[in-house]
Design an enzyme around this catalytic site. Structure first.
Site, PDB file in Angstrom:
ATOM      1  N   SER A   1      -5.156   1.821  -8.195  1.00 30.09           N
ATOM      2  CA  SER A   1      -5.981   3.018  -8.243  1.00 30.09           C
ATOM      3  C   SER A   1      -6.936   2.875  -9.413  1.00 30.09           C
ATOM      4  O   SER A   1      -6.654   2.131 -10.364  1.00 30.09           O
ATOM      5  CB  SER A   1      -5.094   4.246  -8.446  1.00 30.09           C
ATOM      6  OG  SER A   1      -5.847   5.393  -8.771  1.00 30.09           O
TER       7      SER A   1
ATOM      8  N   ASP B   1      -9.597  10.269   0.656  1.00 26.99           N
ATOM      9  CA  ASP B   1      -9.333  11.459   1.459  1.00 26.99           C
ATOM     10  C   ASP B   1      -8.116  11.236   2.361  1.00 26.99           C
ATOM     11  O   ASP B   1      -8.235  10.830   3.515  1.00 26.99           O
ATOM     12  CB  ASP B   1     -10.563  11.812   2.293  1.00 26.99           C
ATOM     13  CG  ASP B   1     -10.437  13.184   2.940  1.00 26.99           C
ATOM     14  OD1 ASP B   1      -9.462  13.900   2.656  1.00 26.99           O
ATOM     15  OD2 ASP B   1     -11.322  13.538   3.739  1.00 26.99           O
ATOM     16  N   THR B   2      -6.926  11.452   1.787  1.00 23.87           N
ATOM     17  CA  THR B   2      -5.662  11.321   2.503  1.00 23.87           C
ATOM     18  C   THR B   2      -4.811  12.558   2.224  1.00 23.87           C
ATOM     19  O   THR B   2      -5.235  13.467   1.501  1.00 23.87           O
ATOM     20  CB  THR B   2      -4.887  10.072   2.041  1.00 23.87           C
ATOM     21  OG1 THR B   2      -4.528  10.251   0.666  1.00 23.87           O
ATOM     22  CG2 THR B   2      -5.700   8.804   2.224  1.00 23.87           C
TER      23      THR B   2
ATOM     24  N   TYR C   1       1.739   8.678 -12.867  1.00 24.33           N
ATOM     25  CA  TYR C   1       1.024   7.974 -11.797  1.00 24.33           C
ATOM     26  C   TYR C   1       0.167   6.865 -12.400  1.00 24.33           C
ATOM     27  O   TYR C   1       0.187   5.725 -11.929  1.00 24.33           O
ATOM     28  CB  TYR C   1       0.156   8.970 -11.024  1.00 24.33           C
ATOM     29  CG  TYR C   1      -0.714   8.347  -9.964  1.00 24.33           C
ATOM     30  CD1 TYR C   1      -0.204   8.070  -8.703  1.00 24.33           C
ATOM     31  CD2 TYR C   1      -2.056   8.053 -10.222  1.00 24.33           C
ATOM     32  CE1 TYR C   1      -1.010   7.498  -7.721  1.00 24.33           C
ATOM     33  CE2 TYR C   1      -2.863   7.485  -9.251  1.00 24.33           C
ATOM     34  CZ  TYR C   1      -2.332   7.209  -8.000  1.00 24.33           C
ATOM     35  OH  TYR C   1      -3.129   6.647  -7.037  1.00 24.33           O
TER      36      TYR C   1
ATOM     37  N   ASN D   1       0.838  -1.194   0.000  1.00 28.68           N
ATOM     38  CA  ASN D   1       0.000   0.000   0.000  1.00 28.68           C
ATOM     39  C   ASN D   1       0.872   1.242   0.000  1.00 28.68           C
ATOM     40  O   ASN D   1       1.398   1.630   1.039  1.00 28.68           O
ATOM     41  CB  ASN D   1      -0.901  -0.021   1.240  1.00 28.68           C
ATOM     42  CG  ASN D   1      -1.868   1.137   1.258  1.00 28.68           C
ATOM     43  OD1 ASN D   1      -2.422   1.499   0.228  1.00 28.68           O
ATOM     44  ND2 ASN D   1      -2.074   1.727   2.419  1.00 28.68           N
TER      45      ASN D   1
END
Length: 179
Positions: free
Chosen positions: A75, A122-123, A88, A22
């Site tokens: 993702s 939400d990080t 990414y 992760n």
């Protein structure tokens, strides 16, 4: 790094049952093909090479103990054309491809490899990205969030646990949307 950690796990507990690879960072601005090669290499190292290395270290331990479960964090950007950050997206497509290619480990060694592909979570990662955006970029990002709101980290954690518990699943890339 990772090999020493795997050895420490093996020494302390005698086996490894579960690995959750992760990690994730953005490639930064400006968007590809602009940008800094050092940032691209950092993104590749964290988002893809760490997953490859973690899996490489875990598989022998899991083989010795009769199997296990590996969940990779990819993702939604690994399943779609994510034009906002192509580097990414490339790394997360790589994680999805690796996961799918390792499906053979279920039959060969009772090791199930799957991945989760969450939308925006939400990080600190999206918050840092928002802070670096121009007003125009931020407006486009916020418009996208009205269509695909951010998920809570607890929703992602629950999905990881569900995947670990599913003995039949292997080589799957599971898209996670909000709610």
């Amino acid at each position: 790094g990772i090999a020493r950690l795997a050895a420490a796990v093996s020494q302390r507990w005698g086996k490894l049952d579960i690995l959750h690879n992760n990690a994730g960072v953005n490639a930064g601005w400006p968007r590809y093909p602009g940008g800094d090669h050092a940032e691209w290499n950092r993104t590749l190292a964290i988002n893809l090479w760490a997953v490859i290395s973690g899996t490489e270290a875990a598989v022998p331990l899991m083989r010795r103990s009769g199997g296990g479960a590996i969940v990779n964090s990819a993702s939604l950007a690994g399943l779609i054309a994510f034009e906002t950050d192509p580097i990414y997206a490339a790394t997360k497509h790589g994680v999805v491809g690796l996961t799918r290619a390792l499906a053979f480990l279920k039959d060969e060694a009772n090791i199930r490899v799957n991945c989760i592909c969450p939308s925006f979570v939400d990080t600190a990662l999206p918050r840092r990205r928002l802070a670096a955006m121009s007003a125009e970029e931020r407006e486009a990002w916020e418009a996208a969030l009205t269509r695909v709101p951010m998920m809570e980290p607890s929703e992602v954690a629950a999905a990881v646990l569900d995947i670990i518990r599913d003995d039949a699943m292997s080589g799957e890339a599971i898209a996670l949307l909000y709610g």
